[in-house]
Design a protein around this motif. Structure first.
Motif, mmCIF file in Angstrom:
data_model
loop_
_atom_site.group_PDB
_atom_site.id
_atom_site.type_symbol
_atom_site.label_atom_id
_atom_site.label_comp_id
_atom_site.label_asym_id
_atom_site.label_seq_id
_atom_site.Cartn_x
_atom_site.Cartn_y
_atom_site.Cartn_z
ATOM 1 N N UNK A 130 22.844 31.078 4.595
ATOM 2 C CA UNK A 130 23.224 30.962 5.997
ATOM 3 C C UNK A 130 24.691 30.558 6.088
ATOM 4 N N UNK A 131 25.432 31.188 7.027
ATOM 5 C CA UNK A 131 26.882 30.997 7.053
ATOM 6 C C UNK A 131 27.480 30.727 8.411
ATOM 7 N N UNK A 132 26.749 30.039 9.298
ATOM 8 C CA UNK A 132 27.318 29.675 10.591
ATOM 9 C C UNK A 132 26.539 30.259 11.748
ATOM 10 N N UNK A 133 26.830 29.751 12.954
ATOM 11 C CA UNK A 133 26.184 30.262 14.159
ATOM 12 C C UNK A 133 27.094 29.980 15.347
ATOM 13 N N UNK A 134 27.254 30.980 16.194
ATOM 14 C CA UNK A 134 28.139 30.836 17.360
ATOM 15 C C UNK A 134 27.457 30.135 18.530
ATOM 16 N N UNK A 135 26.135 29.940 18.446
ATOM 17 C CA UNK A 135 25.384 29.483 19.613
ATOM 18 C C UNK A 135 25.101 30.666 20.531
ATOM 19 N N UNK A 163 27.963 24.071 0.036
ATOM 20 C CA UNK A 163 29.186 24.466 0.745
ATOM 21 C C UNK A 163 28.854 25.356 1.933
ATOM 22 N N UNK A 164 27.882 26.259 1.766
ATOM 23 C CA UNK A 164 27.464 27.116 2.873
ATOM 24 C C UNK A 164 26.845 26.287 3.991
ATOM 25 N N UNK A 165 26.035 25.288 3.636
ATOM 26 C CA UNK A 165 25.417 24.439 4.652
ATOM 27 C C UNK A 165 26.469 23.663 5.430
ATOM 28 N N UNK A 166 27.496 23.172 4.745
ATOM 29 C CA UNK A 166 28.576 22.456 5.413
ATOM 30 C C UNK A 166 29.328 23.376 6.364
ATOM 31 N N UNK A 167 29.694 24.576 5.881
ATOM 32 C CA UNK A 167 30.413 25.534 6.727
ATOM 33 C C UNK A 167 29.555 25.985 7.890
ATOM 34 N N UNK A 168 28.260 26.121 7.667
ATOM 35 C CA UNK A 168 27.329 26.511 8.722
ATOM 36 C C UNK A 168 27.344 25.500 9.862
ATOM 37 N N UNK A 169 27.218 24.228 9.527
ATOM 38 C CA UNK A 169 27.232 23.177 10.547
ATOM 39 C C UNK A 169 28.580 23.107 11.256
ATOM 40 N N UNK A 170 29.658 23.259 10.484
ATOM 41 C CA UNK A 170 30.997 23.114 11.045
ATOM 42 C C UNK A 170 31.280 24.190 12.091
ATOM 43 N N UNK A 171 30.833 25.420 11.845
ATOM 44 C CA UNK A 171 31.092 26.485 12.806
ATOM 45 C C UNK A 171 30.402 26.228 14.139
ATOM 46 N N UNK A 172 29.130 25.859 14.086
ATOM 47 C CA UNK A 172 28.401 25.590 15.324
ATOM 48 C C UNK A 172 29.047 24.450 16.092
ATOM 49 N N UNK A 173 29.450 23.403 15.377
ATOM 50 C CA UNK A 173 30.113 22.267 16.025
ATOM 51 C C UNK A 173 31.432 22.691 16.664
ATOM 52 N N UNK A 174 32.163 23.576 15.986
ATOM 53 C CA UNK A 174 33.446 24.040 16.522
ATOM 54 C C UNK A 174 33.254 24.746 17.857
ATOM 55 N N UNK A 175 32.273 25.643 17.930
ATOM 56 C CA UNK A 175 32.048 26.352 19.191
ATOM 57 C C UNK A 175 31.535 25.410 20.280
#
Length: 368
Positions: free
Chosen positions: A153-158, A272-284
């Motif tokens: 898993x590599x992120x989510x925009x919401x 690393x993927x889990x960290x990047x995944x969480x970070x993207x959702x938080x960014x949006x």
């Protein structure tokens, strides 16, 4: 579970080492492991900094966790491989890994879409629950084995916005002949309602809308849409994107290259993927509201899709799924347990989540 706990459980922190937010310290692993260099071909341009930036965070974390022994160089869309050909590049070992959205490849098989988003499907938390805890990752990786790939898993925009329209859209009749830049399964559903879907890459969306080549376009949400300047040529901004109640991205890795990795490096990639995944959702979640305020200040008119349009799209969506499941065993194998998970998840979210959200949002809207 916080990130430090996750990293420790993944076996990524040796005795006496500490993991700070955004980094992993692993000198013990680094001392005994081989030097590896991979290339990551992204489906996204650098301008999508929340998405492309998450790949850079992923690569940086892998490097820091291995004391520089595992290097992943990240390339934006088109620099090594065209955006929609990255899976082919992973399959044939042109690159070792890609960051992409699986629904870009529904021309190969509609089953690809389930990992990213299906219309009227799961929200972000539900999608992540299905992938991480509901069997989704194993099901998708069984399917991806046919394409010589392994998924993380590599992120989510919401939940995304429904898009920019030059004119108001109130009824299904208003959709007839509408040239709409929209892809994936959403495009197939909307075509059943009379829309003419258009496939246009990000750099070409603005001029196509400005010239009237298309009547409407969807992209992501306020933060990314503002950066494309779409508000300057279309004032009606519709919501929600019923075809993307969430939009999960993936790291797809060449299966042979994945299997050749030491166990410790596989654990690094997962963390690393889990960290990047969480970070993207938080960014949006952090950036979309400020962008929406700026857009409204520029004269953008927010509009909800009418119940008539949503109902018609809902009916068309599940007819599409039933037809696909009847003819595509790969789709049926994943779709049926996904639907069961969806039913149970909806029942739970309707109890606490929905009622909490509905109450506090109504109070805030009332100025309390």
């Amino acid at each position: 579970m916080d990130r430090r706990q996750f990293i420790r459980k993944a076996g990524l922190v040796s005795t006496g080492a500490a993991a700070s937010v955004g980094t992993l310290a692993m000198p013990a692993i680094a001392q005994s492991q081989p030097e590896i260099k991979w290339r990551l071909a992204s489906s996204f341009p650098k301008s999508t900094d929340a998405i492309f930036g998450s790949s850079e965070l992923f690569a940086k974390t892998v490097s820091e966790a291995t004391d520089g022994k595992f290097q992943i160089q990240v390339f934006p869309a088109g620099e090594l491989v065209p955006a929609l050909q990255v899976l082919d590049a992973v399959q044939n070992d042109t690159v070792e890994i890609t960051h992409t959205a699986s629904y870009y490849f529904i021309g190969k098989d509609l089953t690809f879409a389930i990992a990213t988003s299906l219309p009227f499907g799961l929200n972000t938390r539900q999608q992540q629950a299905w992938i991480y805890q509901g069997g989704g990752l194993d099901l998708m990786n069984d399917f991806l084995a046919n394409y010589n790939a392994v998924m993380l898993l590599g992120g989510n925009t919401g939940t995304q916005m429904g898009g920019w329209f030059r004119n108001e859209i109130n009824t299904v009749a208003d959709l007839q002949g509408l040239k709409f830049r929209v892809g994936g399964v959403g495009g197939r559903v909307l075509s059943m309602l009379g829309v003419v879907p258009q496939q246009i890459p990000a750099p070409d969306i603005y001029p196509a809308l400005e010239k009237g080549t298309i009547d409407a376009t969807e992209w992501v949400g306020p933060y990314d849409d503002e950066r494309l300047g779409l508000y300057q040529v279309a004032k009606y901004y519709y919501y929600p994107s019923f075809w993307e109640g969430s939009s999960a991205l993936q790291y797809m890795i060449n299966k042979k290259k994945w299997e050749e990795l030491p166990t410790a490096y596989k654990a690094v990639l997962r963390a690393a993927a889990a960290l990047a995944n969480d970070d993207m959702t938080a960014a949006y979640d952090a950036r979309n509201f400020a962008a929406l305020k700026r857009l409204v200040a520029q004269g953008v008119q927010l509009r909800p899709f009418s119940r008539e349009i949503l109902d018609a799209a809902y009916d068309a969506t599940f007819k599409l799924y039933e037809d696909e499941a009847a003819k595509n065993p790969a789709f049926k194998k994943i779709y049926e347990p996904w639907m069961q998970f969806r039913a149970e998840s909806y029942q739970w979210f309707r109890v606490a989540e929905y009622n909490f959200d509905s109450y506090v949002y109504s109070q805030q809207a009332a100025g309390k």
